[in-house]
Design a protein around this motif. Sequence first.
Motif, PDB file in Angstrom:
ATOM      1  N   ALA A 117       0.871  -1.176   0.000  1.00 22.80           N
ATOM      2  CA  ALA A 117       0.000   0.000   0.000  1.00 22.80           C
ATOM      3  C   ALA A 117       0.903   1.220   0.000  1.00 22.80           C
ATOM      4  O   ALA A 117       1.541   1.529   0.998  1.00 22.80           O
ATOM      5  CB  ALA A 117      -0.907  -0.003   1.225  1.00 22.80           C
ATOM      6  N   MET A 118       0.995   1.900  -1.125  1.00 19.65           N
ATOM      7  CA  MET A 118       1.949   2.998  -1.264  1.00 19.65           C
ATOM      8  C   MET A 118       1.291   4.367  -1.147  1.00 19.65           C
ATOM      9  O   MET A 118       1.937   5.331  -0.749  1.00 19.65           O
ATOM     10  CB  MET A 118       2.676   2.887  -2.605  1.00 19.65           C
ATOM     11  N   LEU A 119       0.041   4.497  -1.543  1.00 16.78           N
ATOM     12  CA  LEU A 119      -0.626   5.793  -1.456  1.00 16.78           C
ATOM     13  C   LEU A 119      -1.259   5.952  -0.081  1.00 16.78           C
ATOM     14  O   LEU A 119      -1.773   4.994   0.499  1.00 16.78           O
ATOM     15  CB  LEU A 119      -1.694   5.924  -2.553  1.00 16.78           C
ATOM     16  N   THR A 167      -2.387  -2.306  -7.783  1.00 17.79           N
ATOM     17  CA  THR A 167      -2.812  -1.068  -8.441  1.00 17.79           C
ATOM     18  C   THR A 167      -3.638  -0.255  -7.454  1.00 17.79           C
ATOM     19  O   THR A 167      -4.560  -0.795  -6.845  1.00 17.79           O
ATOM     20  CB  THR A 167      -3.671  -1.385  -9.683  1.00 17.79           C
ATOM     21  N   GLU A 168      -3.295   1.011  -7.292  1.00 19.87           N
ATOM     22  CA  GLU A 168      -4.019   1.873  -6.356  1.00 19.87           C
ATOM     23  C   GLU A 168      -4.488   3.129  -7.086  1.00 19.87           C
ATOM     24  O   GLU A 168      -3.778   3.643  -7.956  1.00 19.87           O
ATOM     25  CB  GLU A 168      -3.101   2.303  -5.198  1.00 19.87           C
ATOM     26  N   VAL A 169      -5.646   3.605  -6.696  1.00 19.14           N
ATOM     27  CA  VAL A 169      -6.142   4.880  -7.219  1.00 19.14           C
ATOM     28  C   VAL A 169      -6.528   5.770  -6.052  1.00 19.14           C
ATOM     29  O   VAL A 169      -7.361   5.377  -5.227  1.00 19.14           O
ATOM     30  CB  VAL A 169      -7.358   4.681  -8.146  1.00 19.14           C
ATOM     31  N   ASP A 170      -5.889   6.918  -5.959  1.00 20.80           N
ATOM     32  CA  ASP A 170      -6.328   7.928  -5.002  1.00 20.80           C
ATOM     33  C   ASP A 170      -7.440   8.709  -5.704  1.00 20.80           C
ATOM     34  O   ASP A 170      -7.174   9.535  -6.591  1.00 20.80           O
ATOM     35  CB  ASP A 170      -5.168   8.851  -4.603  1.00 20.80           C
ATOM     36  N   GLY A 179      -3.671   8.418   0.889  1.00 22.77           N
ATOM     37  CA  GLY A 179      -4.924   9.185   0.995  1.00 22.77           C
ATOM     38  C   GLY A 179      -6.029   8.422   1.717  1.00 22.77           C
ATOM     39  O   GLY A 179      -5.942   7.214   1.939  1.00 22.77           O
ATOM     40  N   ASP A 180      -7.100   9.146   2.070  1.00 21.69           N
ATOM     41  CA  ASP A 180      -8.237   8.532   2.767  1.00 21.69           C
ATOM     42  C   ASP A 180      -9.187   7.835   1.807  1.00 21.69           C
ATOM     43  O   ASP A 180     -10.051   7.072   2.225  1.00 21.69           O
ATOM     44  CB  ASP A 180      -9.034   9.614   3.519  1.00 21.69           C
ATOM     45  N   ASN A 181      -9.052   8.125   0.532  1.00 18.36           N
ATOM     46  CA  ASN A 181     -10.008   7.593  -0.447  1.00 18.36           C
ATOM     47  C   ASN A 181      -9.250   6.843  -1.544  1.00 18.36           C
ATOM     48  O   ASN A 181      -9.260   7.222  -2.702  1.00 18.36           O
ATOM     49  CB  ASN A 181     -10.827   8.764  -1.024  1.00 18.36           C
ATOM     50  N   VAL A 182      -8.544   5.775  -1.111  1.00 17.36           N
ATOM     51  CA  VAL A 182      -7.723   4.999  -2.056  1.00 17.36           C
ATOM     52  C   VAL A 182      -8.366   3.633  -2.264  1.00 17.36           C
ATOM     53  O   VAL A 182      -8.635   2.910  -1.301  1.00 17.36           O
ATOM     54  CB  VAL A 182      -6.281   4.824  -1.533  1.00 17.36           C
ATOM     55  N   ASN A 183      -8.617   3.294  -3.526  1.00 18.93           N
ATOM     56  CA  ASN A 183      -9.072   1.949  -3.885  1.00 18.93           C
ATOM     57  C   ASN A 183      -7.887   1.148  -4.397  1.00 18.93           C
ATOM     58  O   ASN A 183      -7.020   1.686  -5.090  1.00 18.93           O
ATOM     59  CB  ASN A 183     -10.146   2.022  -4.975  1.00 18.93           C
ATOM     60  N   ARG A 184      -7.858  -0.161  -4.040  1.00 16.93           N
ATOM     61  CA  ARG A 184      -6.704  -0.991  -4.423  1.00 16.93           C
ATOM     62  C   ARG A 184      -7.163  -2.284  -5.072  1.00 16.93           C
ATOM     63  O   ARG A 184      -8.187  -2.849  -4.691  1.00 16.93           O
ATOM     64  CB  ARG A 184      -5.857  -1.342  -3.200  1.00 16.93           C
ATOM     65  N   ILE A 185      -6.350  -2.734  -6.033  1.00 12.86           N
ATOM     66  CA  ILE A 185      -6.548  -4.074  -6.593  1.00 12.86           C
ATOM     67  C   ILE A 185      -5.216  -4.813  -6.499  1.00 12.86           C
ATOM     68  O   ILE A 185      -4.199  -4.354  -7.034  1.00 12.86           O
ATOM     69  CB  ILE A 185      -7.042  -4.015  -8.058  1.00 12.86           C
ATOM     70  N   LEU A 232     -16.136   1.061  -7.547  1.00 10.75           N
ATOM     71  CA  LEU A 232     -16.742   2.378  -7.736  1.00 10.75           C
ATOM     72  C   LEU A 232     -18.210   2.408  -7.345  1.00 10.75           C
ATOM     73  O   LEU A 232     -18.791   3.485  -7.195  1.00 10.75           O
ATOM     74  CB  LEU A 232     -16.568   2.821  -9.195  1.00 10.75           C
ATOM     75  N   TRP A 244     -13.249  -3.054 -10.966  1.00 16.05           N
ATOM     76  CA  TRP A 244     -13.308  -1.585 -10.836  1.00 16.05           C
ATOM     77  C   TRP A 244     -14.758  -1.140 -10.674  1.00 16.05           C
ATOM     78  O   TRP A 244     -15.069  -0.247  -9.884  1.00 16.05           O
ATOM     79  CB  TRP A 244     -12.669  -0.886 -12.045  1.00 16.05           C
ATOM     80  N   VAL A 288       6.178   6.713   0.450  1.00 11.84           N
ATOM     81  CA  VAL A 288       5.690   7.578  -0.614  1.00 11.84           C
ATOM     82  C   VAL A 288       4.644   8.505  -0.025  1.00 11.84           C
ATOM     83  O   VAL A 288       3.752   8.071   0.682  1.00 11.84           O
ATOM     84  CB  VAL A 288       5.076   6.758  -1.764  1.00 11.84           C
ATOM     85  N   SER A 289       4.776   9.790  -0.311  1.00 15.93           N
ATOM     86  CA  SER A 289       3.806  10.738   0.244  1.00 15.93           C
ATOM     87  C   SER A 289       2.718  10.990  -0.773  1.00 15.93           C
ATOM     88  O   SER A 289       2.847  10.644  -1.925  1.00 15.93           O
ATOM     89  CB  SER A 289       4.491  12.044   0.602  1.00 15.93           C
TER      90      SER A 289
END
Lengths: 68, 348
Positions: free
Chosen positions: A5-7, B180-183, A9-15, A47, A43, A67-68
């Motif tokens: 988990a690199m991002l 794969t991540e999406v902010d 944010g509070d609203n991050v979706n991951r696959i 969503l 996806w 990572v920020s």
Amino acid sequence: MSRVAMLRGDNVNRIHWKLGTDVLVGVCHCGAEHESEDPVELWDWLLAHPDGHGVSAPAEDRKLAGVS
Amino acid sequence: MSTFVRDQWYVAAYGREVGRELLARTILGEPIVFYRTVAGEVVALADRCVHRRYPLSESRLDGDNVVCGYHGFTYDTGGGCVFVPGQARIPRTARVPAYPVAERDSFVWVWIGDRDKADESLIPRAPWLDDPGYTTVSGLEPLKARYELLVDNLMDLSHETYLHGGYIGTPEVANTPITTEVDEDRGIIYVSRHMDDAACPPFYAKSTGIDGRITRWQDIEYHPPCLYLLHSRIAPVGVLPNADGTDPDAFHIEVVYAITPETEHSTHDFWAVARDFALGDQEVSDFLAENNRTVVLQDVVALDILEQVIQAEPDGYQELSVNIDTGGLAARRILKRMAGERRKAAVK
């Protein structure tokens, strides 16, 4: 193996691609999970939040690596 | 048909390309002329004289002003006309649009869209490119394909094995999980491939001094629409970044692409490779430049072919997406959302 988990944010979706299989695991920002072999379907599921996200798994422990 | 995302910053040029010669470049279908003032500030004006549309890029500079090469209409750095031949009066409408520009990280960025919305804090950063702690090689290749094809290409690194066999593919790639991540709030797509225990390619062993097996990370960070970063990290097995994000015991290669649509069917493909090891070593620079340019040109050949195929086919072709397309699908979705947001705002 722990999940990447690199991002932050509070609203991050991951696959995550499950190693050694054709299975993808979608993890919603709310913590709910869903498996699929079709990235388009996965996806769409992510969503659609909150539809279909009722059974919420515990949110991931966000220990992040640089990572920020 | 290509979908442009307006009201965005795009890389128009490397700073080194813009000087006291007039540089013509088309961005999102808009012909623009770039130059520097005597003081060194970058200016971007619409590349058409308001009089008879002659390209200002085919003209000349007089100090900080552009003198049209056809009839001598003269424009200042804001696009205002300051001289009209044969008469004293300057018509009120005698001006050409001036574009907001900003220099960051060795790039010249230009704002395409409503200039009142041009906020320089929105420019995504690639700080390695002008950091003295890195050595950078870079280039620009013309692509005769719509920019979405380059986005698709760069978001999925599994094509390395086939299109770039022998150049950048490695055997561990197939056995590495991908996340794969999406902010969703910031519109950033991140694709991570972390190889915990991989062979060290001879080039890296020689240029970094690492002896033995390595931890190798390849992380894509895409800031749609224009800036694509590939963070490549190499360290001895088991060496991870510190909790605060510092990473002093690893070696880093930052591959940067700026994906700037030229027209609906062509793209400016800017590429740069920055490293924090073997600084100033010309042999290493030559290898990285040659290697990356070769890879870029292999992609250019393939995407040019694909563009022709797409233009020749009827609408409604049904593509098949599989697991390797997870990141590319995310990028397409965010681009579509960005294009849609702008259209919605225009309707209000």
